[in-house]
Scaffold this motif. Structure first.
Motif, short mmCIF file in Angstrom:
data_model
loop_
_atom_site.label_atom_id
_atom_site.label_comp_id
_atom_site.label_asym_id
_atom_site.label_seq_id
_atom_site.Cartn_x
_atom_site.Cartn_y
_atom_site.Cartn_z
N PRO A 151 0.67 -1.40 -0.09
CA PRO A 151 -0.03 0.04 -0.05
C PRO A 151 0.86 1.19 0.12
O PRO A 151 0.39 2.33 -0.37
N ALA A 152 2.08 1.20 0.45
CA ALA A 152 2.86 2.30 0.50
C ALA A 152 3.10 2.86 -0.76
O ALA A 152 3.63 4.06 -1.06
N LEU A 153 2.86 2.11 -1.80
CA LEU A 153 3.19 2.47 -3.32
C LEU A 153 2.00 3.34 -3.92
O LEU A 153 2.20 3.68 -5.15
N GLN A 154 0.87 3.34 -3.23
CA GLN A 154 -0.29 4.14 -3.84
C GLN A 154 0.09 5.53 -4.13
O GLN A 154 0.89 6.06 -3.28
N GLY A 155 -0.58 6.08 -5.07
CA GLY A 155 0.02 7.39 -5.72
C GLY A 155 1.01 7.12 -6.73
O GLY A 155 1.50 8.45 -7.13
N ASN A 181 -1.89 4.96 10.04
CA ASN A 181 -2.53 3.83 9.40
C ASN A 181 -2.06 4.00 7.80
O ASN A 181 -2.22 5.05 7.28
N LEU A 182 -2.16 2.82 7.23
CA LEU A 182 -1.73 2.64 5.73
C LEU A 182 -2.76 3.25 4.88
O LEU A 182 -2.51 3.69 3.79
N ASP A 183 -4.10 3.22 5.52
CA ASP A 183 -5.35 3.78 4.70
C ASP A 183 -5.14 5.30 4.58
O ASP A 183 -5.88 5.91 3.78
N GLU A 184 -4.41 5.99 5.66
CA GLU A 184 -4.69 7.63 5.82
C GLU A 184 -3.16 7.88 6.41
O GLU A 184 -3.31 8.23 7.42
N TRP A 226 -1.14 -2.96 10.13
CA TRP A 226 -1.50 -1.87 9.11
C TRP A 226 -0.97 -0.53 9.45
O TRP A 226 -1.83 0.55 8.90
N LYS A 227 0.10 -0.45 10.01
CA LYS A 227 0.80 1.07 10.29
C LYS A 227 1.85 1.29 9.49
O LYS A 227 2.76 0.27 9.18
N MET A 228 2.34 2.28 9.25
CA MET A 228 3.70 2.49 8.58
C MET A 228 4.32 3.77 9.60
O MET A 228 3.61 4.82 9.89
N VAL A 229 5.76 3.79 9.67
CA VAL A 229 6.46 4.90 9.87
C VAL A 229 7.70 4.95 8.83
O VAL A 229 8.32 3.88 8.58
N GLU A 265 16.86 9.49 -0.11
CA GLU A 265 16.83 8.03 0.71
C GLU A 265 15.59 7.98 1.64
O GLU A 265 15.34 8.70 2.19
N PHE A 266 14.85 6.86 1.33
CA PHE A 266 13.73 6.54 1.92
C PHE A 266 14.07 5.47 3.23
O PHE A 266 14.82 4.24 2.53
N THR A 267 13.73 5.50 4.34
CA THR A 267 13.82 4.27 5.40
C THR A 267 12.38 4.12 6.20
O THR A 267 11.74 5.27 6.22
N GLY A 268 12.20 3.31 6.41
CA GLY A 268 11.13 2.93 7.19
C GLY A 268 10.64 1.52 7.16
O GLY A 268 11.21 0.49 6.98
N GLN A 269 9.31 1.40 7.94
CA GLN A 269 8.79 0.03 8.16
C GLN A 269 7.35 0.04 8.15
O GLN A 269 6.86 1.01 8.40
N ILE A 270 6.85 -1.07 7.74
CA ILE A 270 5.41 -1.30 7.70
C ILE A 270 5.14 -2.33 8.56
O ILE A 270 5.37 -3.55 8.25
N ASP A 271 4.15 -2.02 9.40
CA ASP A 271 3.80 -3.08 10.41
C ASP A 271 2.57 -3.86 9.90
O ASP A 271 1.25 -3.22 9.60
N LEU A 272 2.72 -5.03 9.06
CA LEU A 272 1.66 -5.71 8.39
C LEU A 272 0.37 -6.01 9.00
O LEU A 272 -0.54 -6.41 8.70
N ILE A 273 0.64 -6.50 10.41
CA ILE A 273 -0.34 -7.04 11.46
C ILE A 273 -1.32 -5.93 11.58
O ILE A 273 -2.66 -6.00 11.51
#
Length: 195
Positions: free
Chosen positions: A19-23, A164-167, A136-139, A126-134
């Motif tokens: 979902p981080a690729l949306q847009g 939240n990945l949705d917003e 559904w959150k991103m940092v 440079e992009f660094t980060g993580q997505i909590d798939l359980i």
């Protein structure tokens, strides 16, 4: 266990998985190796281990107007003007990145982006980060070195992504751009002839 190569895949086809690729639009090549086990979706996600390597070319990012930001920085005269100018230029338009390359790892339900590199004729990022798939959150954090303004010591700006990945919430940090404008203004004042 799942392994494979994706060649010349249209980025919107990945929205469901990443979902981080949306847009974003464009084409991507990817190589991936993933292993998992479990009795339901949550345990499959939590137990998943592996890595994904991606390389995109001429990727378009909507809602991020880097040319507008660069133009705004070029026209502002004072540090006080920069935040307003950048905020006006940020939400609209789109930016083409000639290349976006990175490797992601997944483990314990978290997709990590150790470092992804973005480049175009205006900036290196440079992009660094993580997505909590359980949950559904991103940092994440994107740091752009704006080489168009100064190739030797490019000013930087950062965009943080949270929630939240949705917003996903985006926040701009323009302190280094402000310092760049202040230094340029000081240099101009020092170079101007005294009356």
């Amino acid at each position: 266990s799942l392994a494979g190569d994706l060649v010349d895949l249209d980025i919107p086809h990945l929205y469901g998985f990443m979902p981080a690729l949306q847009g974003m639009s464009g084409r991507v090549n990817s190589n991936f190796r993933l292993n998992t086990s479990g009795i339901d979706v949550y345990t499959w996600l939590y137990n998943m281990q592996g890595n994904i390597v991606m390389a995109a070319r001429d990727a378009v990012v909507d809602g991020f107007n880097l040319p507008g930001i660069v133009n705004a920085v070029g026209y502002v005269r004072t540090v006080a003007d920069i935040l307003d100018a950048v905020k006006r230029a940020f939400p609209g338009g789109s930016t083409v990145f000639n290349s976006m390359d990175g490797e992601m790892t997944v483990g314990n339900g978290v997709l990590r982006f150790p470092t992804s590199i973005l480049r175009n004729d205006m900036a290196d990022g440079e992009f660094t980060g993580q997505i909590d798939l359980i949950n559904w959150k991103m940092v994440g954090n994107l740091v752009l070195s704006i080489t168009y303004l100064d190739r030797v010591a490019p000013p930087k700006m950062a965009i943080s992504y949270r929630g939240n990945l949705d917003e996903v919430e985006k926040e701009l940090d323009t302190r280094l751009l402000e310092r760049y404008v202040a230094n340029k203004t000081s240099e101009k004042l020092l170079q101007s002839p005294n009356p």
